[in-house]
Write a protein that holds these residues in place. Sequence first.
Motif, mmCIF file in Angstrom:
data_model
loop_
_atom_site.group_PDB
_atom_site.id
_atom_site.type_symbol
_atom_site.label_atom_id
_atom_site.label_comp_id
_atom_site.label_asym_id
_atom_site.label_seq_id
_atom_site.Cartn_x
_atom_site.Cartn_y
_atom_site.Cartn_z
ATOM 1 N N LYS A 31 84.205 65.420 42.832
ATOM 2 C CA LYS A 31 85.270 65.109 43.767
ATOM 3 C C LYS A 31 85.264 66.154 44.875
ATOM 4 O O LYS A 31 84.929 67.309 44.654
ATOM 5 N N ARG A 74 92.318 86.478 33.515
ATOM 6 C CA ARG A 74 92.371 85.055 33.830
ATOM 7 C C ARG A 74 91.674 84.646 35.122
ATOM 8 O O ARG A 74 91.617 83.474 35.431
ATOM 9 N N HIS A 108 92.726 70.637 24.035
ATOM 10 C CA HIS A 108 92.929 70.580 25.483
ATOM 11 C C HIS A 108 92.958 69.121 25.918
ATOM 12 O O HIS A 108 92.304 68.279 25.321
ATOM 13 N N LEU A 109 93.724 68.869 26.973
ATOM 14 C CA LEU A 109 93.985 67.475 27.314
ATOM 15 C C LEU A 109 92.988 66.938 28.320
ATOM 16 O O LEU A 109 92.718 67.569 29.342
ATOM 17 N N VAL A 168 94.591 61.626 29.899
ATOM 18 C CA VAL A 168 95.929 61.879 29.376
ATOM 19 C C VAL A 168 96.780 62.566 30.436
ATOM 20 O O VAL A 168 97.976 62.359 30.535
ATOM 21 N N MET A 169 96.088 63.394 31.231
ATOM 22 C CA MET A 169 96.834 64.184 32.197
ATOM 23 C C MET A 169 97.362 63.339 33.348
ATOM 24 O O MET A 169 98.347 63.679 33.960
ATOM 25 N N PRO A 220 100.740 68.498 29.809
ATOM 26 C CA PRO A 220 99.293 68.552 30.012
ATOM 27 C C PRO A 220 98.739 69.961 30.229
ATOM 28 O O PRO A 220 97.565 70.196 29.984
ATOM 29 N N ASP A 259 88.845 70.003 37.828
ATOM 30 C CA ASP A 259 89.390 69.770 39.144
ATOM 31 C C ASP A 259 88.328 69.097 40.020
ATOM 32 O O ASP A 259 88.590 68.097 40.673
ATOM 33 N N ARG A 261 99.115 69.676 41.485
ATOM 34 C CA ARG A 261 99.823 70.003 40.258
ATOM 35 C C ARG A 261 100.255 71.467 40.273
ATOM 36 O O ARG A 261 101.362 71.819 39.904
ATOM 37 N N THR A 295 90.375 72.871 32.060
ATOM 38 C CA THR A 295 91.071 71.673 32.519
ATOM 39 C C THR A 295 91.522 71.799 33.962
ATOM 40 O O THR A 295 91.548 70.819 34.691
ATOM 41 N N ASN A 296 91.882 73.006 34.380
ATOM 42 C CA ASN A 296 92.410 73.151 35.737
ATOM 43 C C ASN A 296 91.353 73.482 36.776
ATOM 44 O O ASN A 296 91.513 73.149 37.935
ATOM 45 N N TRP A 329 88.360 69.011 23.257
ATOM 46 C CA TRP A 329 89.356 67.975 23.556
ATOM 47 C C TRP A 329 90.248 67.644 22.386
ATOM 48 O O TRP A 329 91.148 66.812 22.497
ATOM 49 N N ARG A 346 99.106 65.611 17.226
ATOM 50 C CA ARG A 346 99.245 64.904 18.499
ATOM 51 C C ARG A 346 100.124 63.658 18.442
ATOM 52 O O ARG A 346 100.959 63.457 19.321
ATOM 53 N N PRO A 381 97.625 73.419 25.694
ATOM 54 C CA PRO A 381 96.884 72.667 24.682
ATOM 55 C C PRO A 381 97.791 72.229 23.535
ATOM 56 O O PRO A 381 98.803 72.859 23.259
ATOM 57 N N THR A 382 97.388 71.161 22.862
ATOM 58 C CA THR A 382 98.002 70.863 21.570
ATOM 59 C C THR A 382 97.197 71.658 20.554
ATOM 60 O O THR A 382 96.287 72.391 20.921
#
Lengths: 255, 131, 384
Positions: free
Chosen positions: B42, B78, B124-125, B129-130, A180, B98, A5, B93-94, B121, A172, A183-184
């Motif tokens: 993973k 960051r 953040h997704l 959903v992603m 993705p 991961d 991604r 999330t990233n 959540w 949402r 954030p929402t």
Amino acid sequence: MGLDRRNFIKIAGLSTLGLAGKPAVDAIARIRLPEEAPLTAKRWAMVIDLRKCRENPDCNEACIHACHKVHNVPDFKNPKDEIKWIWEERFEHAFHDQSQEYADESHRELPALVLCNHCDDPPCVRVCPTEATWKRDEDGVVMMDWHRCIGCRYCLAACPYGARSFNWRDPRPFIEEIEPDFPTRMRGVVEKCTFCEERLARGEMPACVEACDAGALTFGDLEDPESRVRELLRTHFTIRRKPGLGTQPSVYYII
Amino acid sequence: MFDGWKIIVGLIIFITLATVPFWYDAAAGKGTDAPDIRIETKDVPGRDQCVMPAEYMRSDHMELLNEWRDQVVRGNQRVHVTADGRKYSRSLTNTCLDCHSNKDTFCDRCHDYMSVKPYCWECHLEPEVMK
Amino acid sequence: MLEKALSGSRGYWIWLAVLVGIIFIGFLFWLKQFHQGLMITGLSRDVSWGFYIAQFTFLVGVAASAVMVVLPYYLHNYRAFGKVVILGEFLAIPSVIMCMTFIFVDMGQPFRILNVFIHPTPHSMMFWDTVALGGYLLLNLLIGWTTLGAERKSIPPPKWIKPFIIISIPWAVSIHTVTAFLYAGLAARPFWMTAVLAPRFLASAFSSGPALLILLILLLRKLTDFDAGREPVQKLAVIAAYAMSVNVFLILMEVFTALYSGIPEHSIHLKYMFVGIEGNMALVPWMWLSSILAVFTLLLIIPPKTRRNEAVLAVACVTLFLSIWIDKGMGMIVAGYVPNPLGEVTQYFPTVPELLISLMVYAVGALIITVLYKVALSVRASVA
């Protein structure tokens, strides 16, 4: 998946830049650096050339859509719940105190893009009781912390530009296509334009600037005399919204 | 003692009510067995260790997430550098998900068991959903 | 002392049951609001504060008005207020609690409200308002409870309470001043941005508060054995008359400045209130009603002859209270938002759930004041 991604974003970001014609970009050379190299400035500012907006009447839609899409801004299709980060406002509303009745109708109704002005002395920051909104020292961006906002809406009362929106309900279900990586929001917090600080951190220009094919939006460092925004401010007569209030907006307009 | 029996009956009612959750679970046959948590992750190249020692993550991951949140949102800092010099993007999330892509077994089961409801959540997704 | 609230007449218990019923219904609506968000109110992007915040503003005034009995009694040793000073203090307590509850129900994320203390922000007026209101609540609880406790034992109040009483006087003024500063410091809202806002808030508070206190005293005389006597009622009526005159005077000052200067940003809001803009006239009937009631009140309450007639006085107190409630509880806040800073008109109408939640807050206040007055009067009765 994550690595894919990330690579995808990098490649996609670069290719849209390549395709997007000539967006008025200051630090174009820096953009090609990997995402660890952010775009930085002492003071970010934007110049909006309304002449170019007028010449390209369908163009505003594109930059509004680009912003609202990458930031998961919902579309409620009613003004009561409405949330907007950047939008069109008739000239006579955007520049409420500078409109005159004998101007040509097309001029009074000229759609002007408006967004958070990222004021030098932002009234919203002054009133926020939790510092959920604050002005970033290093580059003047007026930030929002959605984790901390208590939803008191004092900032909505204090903003002279109507730039802030409140989540009256869960947004949402009203987001057409969820992005993705961003954030929402949850119901009960305030949001607004952040000059795409998350994109600047990745070395990308704000979404609206990137989406503007007409080159009407110029983004750059106000403190850098060599920057393109400074050049435009030097060579054109520009105005700002409600300058008399002393907020010192960072968004300038060429009429 | 005046009205001694009233006090005793009152106490019994109070204690019964206060312990209702335990009775309820016992009646529903839900024991207090530990949840079935899967911590295998993973296989991501170059990511064979977590950003902090496992011990620390087990007890203090929420503190770390709060720190990351404030450093990214409020400090514009960051990148997380581990003790041995590895660099990570400070992102739930990233970065976290991961490797720990099995959110439902890795995060949710334990949170449900502990009746913790992190509100990450709501904004953040989630990986579902992603995808 | 609280046990005094546990024995009462049938009427007392029915009244409490009714209040609890209203609270229960309102609470259900609040749960709905909590789950769905503030979408169930009539608020919008353009009018983002409405009925809740307006009630908060009005009730800060009622809370502050306790100083109108505290000050004459403790500073000027005005003995006639001896019987009513506790009623003033015990009116302040539920008022502040209602203020806080109105703020709470107005929050988008109510359970984050402690962020105000976790991240204290002295440049925000809302931070100072929270501090002022919280402090005022504590002061009144402390003073009311201590002085009543002393009275029960038929001894004078302890000496250490005196400094707290003295502090509570400027503190009362401060709560409404800081509440005015919430609004008066916003360049975005010219309607509120007036130096006369804090004085106006105080004048309206010092008239509506005593008016309410008079009505409560008259009500207690009817419902209970407690009779505060004629003198304190008359004194409160004089205070209300002066304060109401000042209030109307200050409103006229606002009207003059806005209309004579002719600056559109200032006059347009008055226009919205009293004649409407392009057919948008939601506030027009209310503002005229408020104005007519204000004039009517002054005609009744200024002449000594009518003021001294307690029946007439009661009517005047009702009209005074209504006039100011409409002005502050409906007009003041909403008119600041219409038109918005871009000159666009969006009207606001509170919704039924919003009104029921507000009713819940008022019922909470009524419940607390009932219990507190019950305690105070029972202590009095047992001493006498």
